[in-house]
Design a protein around this motif. Structure first.
Motif, short mmCIF file in Angstrom:
data_model
loop_
_atom_site.label_atom_id
_atom_site.label_comp_id
_atom_site.label_asym_id
_atom_site.label_seq_id
_atom_site.Cartn_x
_atom_site.Cartn_y
_atom_site.Cartn_z
N LEU A 226 0.84 -1.21 0.00
CA LEU A 226 0.00 0.00 0.00
C LEU A 226 0.87 1.25 0.00
N ASN A 227 2.01 1.20 0.68
CA ASN A 227 2.90 2.37 0.74
C ASN A 227 3.54 2.72 -0.60
N GLU A 228 3.43 1.82 -1.55
CA GLU A 228 4.03 2.09 -2.87
C GLU A 228 3.10 2.84 -3.80
N THR A 229 1.87 3.11 -3.37
CA THR A 229 0.93 3.79 -4.26
C THR A 229 0.15 4.86 -3.50
N THR A 230 -0.29 5.87 -4.23
CA THR A 230 -1.14 6.90 -3.61
C THR A 230 -2.60 6.68 -3.99
N GLN A 231 -2.86 5.63 -4.77
CA GLN A 231 -4.23 5.42 -5.23
C GLN A 231 -4.60 3.95 -5.15
N VAL A 232 -5.80 3.69 -4.63
CA VAL A 232 -6.39 2.35 -4.75
C VAL A 232 -7.75 2.59 -5.38
N ASP A 233 -7.95 2.09 -6.60
CA ASP A 233 -9.18 2.41 -7.34
C ASP A 233 -10.38 1.64 -6.79
N PHE A 234 -10.18 0.37 -6.50
CA PHE A 234 -11.27 -0.48 -6.02
C PHE A 234 -10.75 -1.36 -4.89
N TYR A 235 -11.64 -1.65 -3.94
CA TYR A 235 -11.33 -2.66 -2.94
C TYR A 235 -12.44 -3.71 -2.99
N ILE A 236 -12.07 -4.97 -3.12
CA ILE A 236 -13.07 -6.03 -3.24
C ILE A 236 -12.85 -7.03 -2.10
N ASP A 237 -13.92 -7.28 -1.35
CA ASP A 237 -13.79 -8.18 -0.21
C ASP A 237 -15.14 -8.77 0.17
#
Ligand code: 5RP
Length: 221
Positions: free
Chosen positions: A69-80
């Motif tokens: 997670l620390n390698e990106t500033t964006q998470v477009d979708f979270y699926i769970d």
């Protein structure tokens, strides 16, 4: 049912994928089926962020790119998946013990898609014991504080989280106002995360039914 919702979530995502897309991946049997369904499209996304060591291993086994997670500033979708959802798409999660990383990635994500079978939809949360991740040396103190809130905490045997902590499962907890309870639990020193996802509910819930169809519930249009 779980396979049908996993496939439905992938079908929903496919038209929106690009070479920059980052997808957060949950933990559990439904999330595993989603990983398997996503594998076909692994070249259409930039990377995934895993919510547990187990999911990370599964993603890697399918040769799906995994980043921190620390390698990106964006998470477009979270699926769970979820252990319970009410009609406002507030959830109980953490049956598999991955609630802390799940909550972090869900919070960071632009859109949270929950995938579950219809048995998970309830009118009021709390029949499923609410998991709480706790710093080990605080477990007795936290238990006493939870009893004051009306719950019956039971230490989960033989399970340490990916963060090296323990889980208390709160039984017999009446959760009339999920947001107040989530906030109250967060205030107890020694609690790392609680499994109520009401401050950050899901945006969409894909529900698998016994007939094989999938229905969709939304919190925003
Ligand atoms: C793991 C979770 C899971 O999403 C939840 O337990 C549902 O699991 P499954 O998809 O196996 O029914 O919160 O911590």
């Amino acid at each position: 049912m779980k396979e049908a919702v996993a496939n439905a979530a992938v079908e929903f995502l496919v038209p929106q994928l690009s070479e920059n897309t980052i997808i957060g991946i949950g933990t559990g049997s439904t999330a595993n089926l989603f990983i398997a369904a996503l594998a076909k499209y692994k070249n259409k996304i930039a990377a995934t962020v895993a919510s547990s060591f187990v999911s990370e291993e599964k993603l890697k086994a399918h040769q799906i790119n995994v980043i921190e997670l620390n390698e990106t500033t964006q998470v477009d979708f979270y699926i769970d998946g979820a252990d319970e959802s009410n009609h406002q798409l507030q959830l109980i999660k953490g049956g598999g013990g991955a609630l802390t990383r799940e909550k972090i990635i869900a919070s960071a994500a632009k859109e949270f898609l929950c995938i579950a079978d219809e048995s998970k939809l309830v009118n009021q949360l709390g029949a499923f014991p609410l998991p709480i991740e706790v710093i080990p040396m605080a477990s007795n103190y936290v238990s006493r504080e939870i009893i004051k809130l009306g719950g019956n905490p039971i230490l989960r045997k033989n399970q340490k989280t990916d963060n090296g902590n323990v889980i208390l499962d709160i039984n017999d907890f009446v959760i009339e106002d999920p947001t107040s309870i989530e906030t109250a639990l967060n205030m107890i020193s020694g609690v790392v995360t609680n499994g109520l996802f009401s401050l950050r509910p899901a945006d969409k819930l894909f529900l698998g039914t016994a007939s094989g169809s999938v229905s969709e519930l939304h919190t925003k249009q």
